[in-house]
Design a protein around this motif. Structure first.
Motif, mmCIF file in Angstrom:
data_model
loop_
_atom_site.group_PDB
_atom_site.id
_atom_site.type_symbol
_atom_site.label_atom_id
_atom_site.label_comp_id
_atom_site.label_asym_id
_atom_site.label_seq_id
_atom_site.Cartn_x
_atom_site.Cartn_y
_atom_site.Cartn_z
ATOM 1 N N LEU A 73 23.339 -8.781 -1.285
ATOM 2 C CA LEU A 73 23.046 -7.674 -0.377
ATOM 3 C C LEU A 73 21.604 -7.793 0.102
ATOM 4 O O LEU A 73 20.721 -8.183 -0.660
ATOM 5 C CB LEU A 73 23.198 -6.344 -1.114
ATOM 6 C CG LEU A 73 24.611 -5.944 -1.515
ATOM 7 C CD1 LEU A 73 24.566 -4.775 -2.499
ATOM 8 C CD2 LEU A 73 25.404 -5.560 -0.272
ATOM 9 N N LEU A 74 21.388 -7.439 1.360
ATOM 10 C CA LEU A 74 20.028 -7.443 1.913
ATOM 11 C C LEU A 74 19.932 -6.282 2.902
ATOM 12 O O LEU A 74 20.638 -6.258 3.914
ATOM 13 C CB LEU A 74 19.773 -8.787 2.611
ATOM 14 C CG LEU A 74 18.416 -9.004 3.268
ATOM 15 C CD1 LEU A 74 17.272 -8.843 2.265
ATOM 16 C CD2 LEU A 74 18.347 -10.399 3.904
ATOM 17 N N GLY A 75 19.082 -5.300 2.579
ATOM 18 C CA GLY A 75 18.905 -4.141 3.461
ATOM 19 C C GLY A 75 17.859 -4.426 4.524
ATOM 20 O O GLY A 75 17.115 -5.416 4.435
ATOM 21 N N LEU A 76 17.791 -3.574 5.526
ATOM 22 C CA LEU A 76 16.790 -3.730 6.596
ATOM 23 C C LEU A 76 16.607 -2.398 7.319
ATOM 24 O O LEU A 76 17.595 -1.713 7.614
ATOM 25 C CB LEU A 76 17.254 -4.791 7.607
ATOM 26 C CG LEU A 76 16.344 -5.101 8.794
ATOM 27 C CD1 LEU A 76 16.586 -6.527 9.291
ATOM 28 C CD2 LEU A 76 16.490 -4.136 9.965
ATOM 29 N N SER A 77 15.362 -2.043 7.598
ATOM 30 C CA SER A 77 15.117 -0.962 8.565
ATOM 31 C C SER A 77 13.760 -1.206 9.198
ATOM 32 O O SER A 77 12.999 -2.089 8.760
ATOM 33 C CB SER A 77 15.165 0.426 7.912
ATOM 34 O OG SER A 77 13.960 0.674 7.218
ATOM 35 N N VAL A 78 13.448 -0.393 10.204
ATOM 36 C CA VAL A 78 12.173 -0.583 10.903
ATOM 37 C C VAL A 78 10.990 0.044 10.143
ATOM 38 O O VAL A 78 9.885 0.083 10.662
ATOM 39 C CB VAL A 78 12.226 -0.024 12.355
ATOM 40 C CG1 VAL A 78 13.098 -0.880 13.235
ATOM 41 C CG2 VAL A 78 12.687 1.422 12.364
ATOM 42 N N ASP A 79 11.225 0.482 8.927
ATOM 43 C CA ASP A 79 10.126 1.047 8.129
ATOM 44 C C ASP A 79 9.203 -0.043 7.583
ATOM 45 O O ASP A 79 9.575 -1.216 7.520
ATOM 46 C CB ASP A 79 10.710 1.837 6.956
ATOM 47 C CG ASP A 79 11.503 3.033 7.438
ATOM 48 O OD1 ASP A 79 10.876 4.001 7.883
ATOM 49 O OD2 ASP A 79 12.743 2.975 7.394
ATOM 50 N N GLN A 80 8.009 0.423 7.158
ATOM 51 C CA GLN A 80 7.044 -0.519 6.570
ATOM 52 C C GLN A 80 7.387 -0.782 5.103
ATOM 53 O O GLN A 80 8.067 0.020 4.466
ATOM 54 C CB GLN A 80 5.637 0.062 6.649
ATOM 55 C CG GLN A 80 5.137 0.158 8.077
ATOM 56 C CD GLN A 80 3.719 0.676 8.151
ATOM 57 O OE1 GLN A 80 3.144 1.096 7.159
ATOM 58 N NE2 GLN A 80 3.163 0.637 9.350
ATOM 59 N N ILE A 81 6.852 -1.874 4.589
ATOM 60 C CA ILE A 81 7.144 -2.244 3.195
ATOM 61 C C ILE A 81 6.728 -1.109 2.240
ATOM 62 O O ILE A 81 7.446 -0.815 1.265
ATOM 63 C CB ILE A 81 6.459 -3.595 2.838
ATOM 64 C CG1 ILE A 81 7.180 -4.261 1.683
ATOM 65 C CG2 ILE A 81 5.001 -3.461 2.523
ATOM 66 C CD1 ILE A 81 8.354 -5.053 2.068
ATOM 67 N N ALA A 82 5.617 -0.435 2.523
ATOM 68 C CA ALA A 82 5.148 0.633 1.620
ATOM 69 C C ALA A 82 6.175 1.769 1.556
ATOM 70 O O ALA A 82 6.414 2.345 0.485
ATOM 71 C CB ALA A 82 3.791 1.156 2.090
ATOM 72 N N ALA A 83 6.794 2.087 2.686
ATOM 73 C CA ALA A 83 7.807 3.147 2.706
ATOM 74 C C ALA A 83 9.036 2.721 1.905
ATOM 75 O O ALA A 83 9.580 3.504 1.121
ATOM 76 C CB ALA A 83 8.198 3.459 4.152
#
Ligand code: BEZ
Length: 217
Positions: A73-83
């Protein structure tokens, strides 16, 4: 000719484009780092949102089933790594569920724009998408869901299992497999390519007609 990637989308049958991504588990090279495995790449609209949180918990609780199917599994969103890190930590501390898979930080939207995980007409958030990438790096199936509807993780597992049976035996998978209304857990065998083959199929017990035959695998 223009490829699909240059139009900001990927289609079934396309080779997944090579790229370097930053994840909560460090840098990864796609699709190279997943060669030989199925990759379920899924995007979510944003960290710290309710439906996405329920999805992450469900993916995490079913993680062992994905591993048994040789899938990652690999997730993704436009958020920053810190979030991402904060959200994953919140899920672990508050809901007591460890998130065992990496999540890509695509804060500039570079990846999402390239492969069709952002709807051009609806703002900067990633949509709820699932890309199934096979062990050779080919996109085999794409699902899109609206923001208000969480994904069915059992269906995602069913798709992986169905692909693996289909690929192994060169057969097609009926609706709702393995609980099909006509043929239960049987699979559909390819139609014959000549008259002789069609005639031979006519009176076989596991055929509704020469073009609709099934078998157990
Ligand atoms: C949610 O995950 O709850 C959500 C995300 C974006 C828009 C609406 C709902």
């Amino acid at each position: 000719m223009e490829n699909n990637e240059s139009k900001g989308m990927l289609l079934i049958g396309d080779r997944f484009p090579e790229m370097e991504v930053q994840t909560t588990h460090g840098k990864k090279s796609l699709p190279k780092d997943y060669a030989g495995k199925w990759l379920v790449l899924f995007s979510h609209p944003g960290d710290f949102t309710p439906v996405c949180t329920t999805e992450f918990v469900s993916f995490a609780k079913n993680y062992d089933k994905f591993k048994k199917l040789n899938a990652e599994l690999l997730g993704l969103s436009v958020d920053q790594i810190a979030a991402h890190l904060k959200w994953v930590e919140w899920i672990e501390n508050t809901l007591k569920v460890e998130i065992p898979f990496p999540v890509i930080a695509d804060d500039l939207g570079r990846i999402s724009m390239k492969i069709g995980m952002i709807h051009p007409g609806s703002g900067p958030r990633t949509v709820r998408a699932v890309f199934f990438i096979d062990p050779e790096g080919i996109v085999r199936l794409i699902l899109y869901y609206p923001a208000e509807l969480g994904r069915n993780v059992s269906e995602i597992l069913r798709i992986l299992e169905a692909f693996q049976v289909s690929d192994k035996y060169g057969v097609a998978m009926p609706a709702n497999w393995p609980d099909n209304e006509l043929m239960k857990d049987h699979v559909i065998i390819p139609a014959p390519s000549d008259v002789k083959g069609a005639k031979e199929r006519k009176n076989q017990p596991d055929c509704f007609d020469w073009w609709l035959c099934h078998k157990k695998v």
